[in-house]
Design an enzyme around this catalytic site. Structure first.
Site, PDB file in Angstrom:
ATOM      1  CG  ASN A   9      -1.822   1.081   1.413  1.00 43.98           C
ATOM      2  OD1 ASN A   9      -1.469   2.221   1.133  1.00 43.98           O
ATOM      3  ND2 ASN A   9      -3.014   0.782   1.876  1.00 43.98           N
ATOM      4  CE  LYS A  12      -1.732  -0.671   5.591  1.00 40.88           C
ATOM      5  NZ  LYS A  12      -1.590  -2.100   5.961  1.00 40.88           N
ATOM      6  CG  ASP A  68      -2.948  -7.968  10.893  1.00 44.48           C
ATOM      7  OD1 ASP A  68      -3.370  -7.610   9.765  1.00 44.48           O
ATOM      8  OD2 ASP A  68      -3.455  -8.912  11.510  1.00 44.48           O
ATOM      9  CG  PHE A 155      -7.558   2.428   3.075  1.00 46.68           C
ATOM     10  CD1 PHE A 155      -6.791   3.328   3.787  1.00 46.68           C
ATOM     11  CD2 PHE A 155      -7.486   1.080   3.420  1.00 46.68           C
ATOM     12  CE1 PHE A 155      -5.964   2.897   4.826  1.00 46.68           C
ATOM     13  CE2 PHE A 155      -6.663   0.637   4.455  1.00 46.68           C
ATOM     14  CZ  PHE A 155      -5.904   1.546   5.151  1.00 46.68           C
ATOM     15  N   GLY A 156     -10.749   1.392   3.075  1.00 45.81           N
ATOM     16  CA  GLY A 156     -11.334   0.424   4.006  1.00 45.81           C
ATOM     17  C   GLY A 156     -12.627   0.934   4.628  1.00 45.81           C
ATOM     18  CE1 TYR A 157     -15.462  -3.054   7.634  1.00 50.31           C
ATOM     19  CE2 TYR A 157     -13.075  -3.250   7.598  1.00 50.31           C
ATOM     20  CZ  TYR A 157     -14.326  -3.833   7.551  1.00 50.31           C
ATOM     21  OH  TYR A 157     -14.456  -5.191   7.403  1.00 50.31           O
ATOM     22  CE  LYS A 179      -6.837   6.487   8.111  1.00 53.50           C
ATOM     23  NZ  LYS A 179      -7.164   5.551   7.034  1.00 53.50           N
ATOM     24  NE  ARG A 185      -1.849   2.395   8.293  1.00 50.79           N
ATOM     25  CZ  ARG A 185      -3.102   1.933   8.222  1.00 50.79           C
ATOM     26  NH1 ARG A 185      -3.391   0.720   8.569  1.00 50.79           N
ATOM     27  NH2 ARG A 185      -4.077   2.709   7.787  1.00 50.79           N
TER      28      ARG A 185
HETATM   29  P1  ITT Z   1      -1.474  -4.716   3.396  1.00 52.17           P
HETATM   30  O1  ITT Z   1      -1.211  -6.088   3.987  1.00 52.17           O
HETATM   31  O2  ITT Z   1      -1.237  -4.631   1.924  1.00 52.17           O
HETATM   32  O3  ITT Z   1      -0.740  -3.631   4.105  1.00 52.17           O
HETATM   33  P2  ITT Z   1      -4.212  -5.093   4.392  1.00 52.17           P
HETATM   34  O4  ITT Z   1      -5.482  -4.681   3.718  1.00 52.17           O
HETATM   35  O5  ITT Z   1      -4.013  -6.550   4.634  1.00 52.17           O
HETATM   36  O6  ITT Z   1      -3.005  -4.416   3.587  1.00 52.17           O
HETATM   37  P3  ITT Z   1      -4.354  -4.122   7.243  1.00 52.17           P
HETATM   38  O7  ITT Z   1      -3.904  -5.206   8.118  1.00 52.17           O
HETATM   39  O8  ITT Z   1      -3.763  -2.786   7.461  1.00 52.17           O
HETATM   40  O9  ITT Z   1      -4.084  -4.426   5.735  1.00 52.17           O
HETATM   41  O10 ITT Z   1      -5.893  -3.940   7.394  1.00 52.17           O
HETATM   42  C1  ITT Z   1      -6.853  -4.965   7.406  1.00 52.17           C
HETATM   43  C2  ITT Z   1      -8.178  -4.369   6.978  1.00 52.17           C
HETATM   44  O11 ITT Z   1      -8.622  -3.421   7.963  1.00 52.17           O
HETATM   45  C3  ITT Z   1      -8.089  -3.581   5.662  1.00 52.17           C
HETATM   46  O12 ITT Z   1      -8.336  -4.384   4.544  1.00 52.17           O
HETATM   47  C4  ITT Z   1      -9.168  -2.529   5.852  1.00 52.17           C
HETATM   48  O13 ITT Z   1     -10.420  -3.056   5.489  1.00 52.17           O
HETATM   49  C5  ITT Z   1      -9.153  -2.269   7.343  1.00 52.17           C
HETATM   50  N1  ITT Z   1      -8.325  -1.100   7.667  1.00 52.17           N
HETATM   51  C6  ITT Z   1      -7.023  -1.097   8.036  1.00 52.17           C
HETATM   52  N2  ITT Z   1      -6.593   0.152   8.261  1.00 52.17           N
HETATM   53  C7  ITT Z   1      -7.638   0.957   8.002  1.00 52.17           C
HETATM   54  C8  ITT Z   1      -7.820   2.355   8.038  1.00 52.17           C
HETATM   55  O14 ITT Z   1      -6.837   3.177   8.355  1.00 52.17           O
HETATM   56  N3  ITT Z   1      -9.015   2.840   7.722  1.00 52.17           N
HETATM   57  C9  ITT Z   1     -10.031   2.024   7.387  1.00 52.17           C
HETATM   58  N4  ITT Z   1      -9.940   0.701   7.308  1.00 52.17           N
HETATM   59  C10 ITT Z   1      -8.752   0.159   7.622  1.00 52.17           C
END
Ligand code: ITT
Length: 203
Positions: A9, A12, A68, A155-157, A179, A185
Site C-alpha cells: 500500500n 502506508k 496488522d 480507504f477500508g472502513y 487522519k 497506524r
Molecule cells: P497490506 O497487507 O497490503 O498492508 P491489508 O489490507 O491486509 O493491507 P491491514 O492489516 O492494514 O491491511 O488492514 C486490514 C483491513 O482493515 C483492511 O483491509 C481494511 O479493510 C481495514 N483497515 C485497516 N486500516 C484501516 C484504516 O486506516 N481505515 C479504514 N480501514 C482500515
C-alpha cells in the site's frame, strides 16, 4: 538505513517514511523482488504482524516491520477484528465489508446512539532488527460506527468510522494529515519511531 515495510500500500509506505524521517529508507517487499502474497494465518494481530515481519527477515536479513490492523466493534463482540479485510468473504471489497458491518449492527442495535456503536481500530506493528528479536508496538483509534457511509477519502472502513478526535466527521471526511495524526497506524508507527530513537544509536 534501509528498512522494509511489509505492505504493498503506497499510502502506508509514504506515511511510514514521513514518520521515520530521513535516517530511514522505507522500502516495499516488491521493490526487492518479493512479490508473492505473504502468509497471514495467525489468530491475533500480533501473530499476523510477526509472521509477516519474520517472513521478510528470513528472506532478506534486512531490518523490517509489518503491521496488522483490525476494526473492533463492541456490540459485535469485537468483530470483524483480525478478519476485517475479508469480513464479507474472500474476494470481497471494502464496500461489501461496510455493507455487512452496517447490516450486522442494525440487527443488534436498532438506534443510532454512538455509545452503543462504540468501536476502535487497533494496529500492531512487529519490528525485527539485525539481531532477529521481535519488538511490538500498538496504536488505537477510538470512535463509533456511523449509520451510513460519508466521505470519499481514506480507504477500508473509513467512510463508516467516526473518530472521537473529530466529532461529527468520518475518517473519510478528514484530510490525510488529520487522519495520520490520530490514526491507529500513525500511533503505532510513531511509537516504533520513538523507540528506535531512544534505544538504538545505530538502527
Ligand atoms: P497490506 O497487507 O497490503 O498492508 P491489508 O489490507 O491486509 O493491507 P491491514 O492489516 O492494514 O491491511 O488492514 C486490514 C483491513 O482493515 C483492511 O483491509 C481494511 O479493510 C481495514 N483497515 C485497516 N486500516 C484501516 C484504516 O486506516 N481505515 C479504514 N480501514 C482500515
Amino acid at each position: 538505513m534501509k528498512i522494509i515495510f511489509a505492505t504493498g500500500n503506497v499510502g502506508k509506505l509514504r506515511e511510514a517514511a514521513e514518520v521515520l524521517g530521513p535516517d530511514y529508507e522505507v522500502v516495499s517487499p516488491a521493490s526487492l523482488g518479493i512479490t508473492e502474497d505473504i502468509p497471514e494465518t495467525g489468530s491475533s494481530l500480533q501473530e499476523n504482524a510477526l509472521q509477516k515481519a519474520r517472513y521478510l527477515f528470513e528472506r532478506t536479513g534486512l531490518p523490517c516491520f509489518a503491521d496488522d490492523t483490525g476494526l473492533e466493534v463492541d456490540a459485535l463482540g469485537g468483530a470483524p477484528g483480525i478478519y476485517s479485510a475479508r469480513y464479507a468473504g474472500p474476494g470481497h471489497d471494502s464496500q461489501a465489508n461496510m455493507d455487512k458491518l452496517l447490516e450486522e449492527l442494525s440487527i443488534v442495535i436498532p438506534d443510532s446512539d454512538p455509545e452503543s456503536r462504540r468501536a476502535r481500530f487497533r494496529t500492531v506493528v512487529a519490528l525485527i532488527l539485525a539481531d532477529g528479536e521481535p519488538h511490538f508496538f500498538e496504536g488505537i483509534c477510538e470512535g463509533s460506527i456511523a449509520t451510513e457511509r460519508r466521505g470519499s477519502g481514506g480507504f477500508g472502513y473509513d467512510p463508516v468510522f467516526l473518530p472521537d478526535a473529530y466529532p461529527g466527521r468520518t475518517l473519510a471526511e478528514v484530510s490525510e494529515d488529520e487522519k495520520n495524526a490520530v490514526s491507529h497506524r500513525g500511533k503505532a508507527i510513531r511509537a516504533m519511531a520513538d523507540w528506535l530513537k531512544a534505544f538504538r544509536l545505530e538502527p
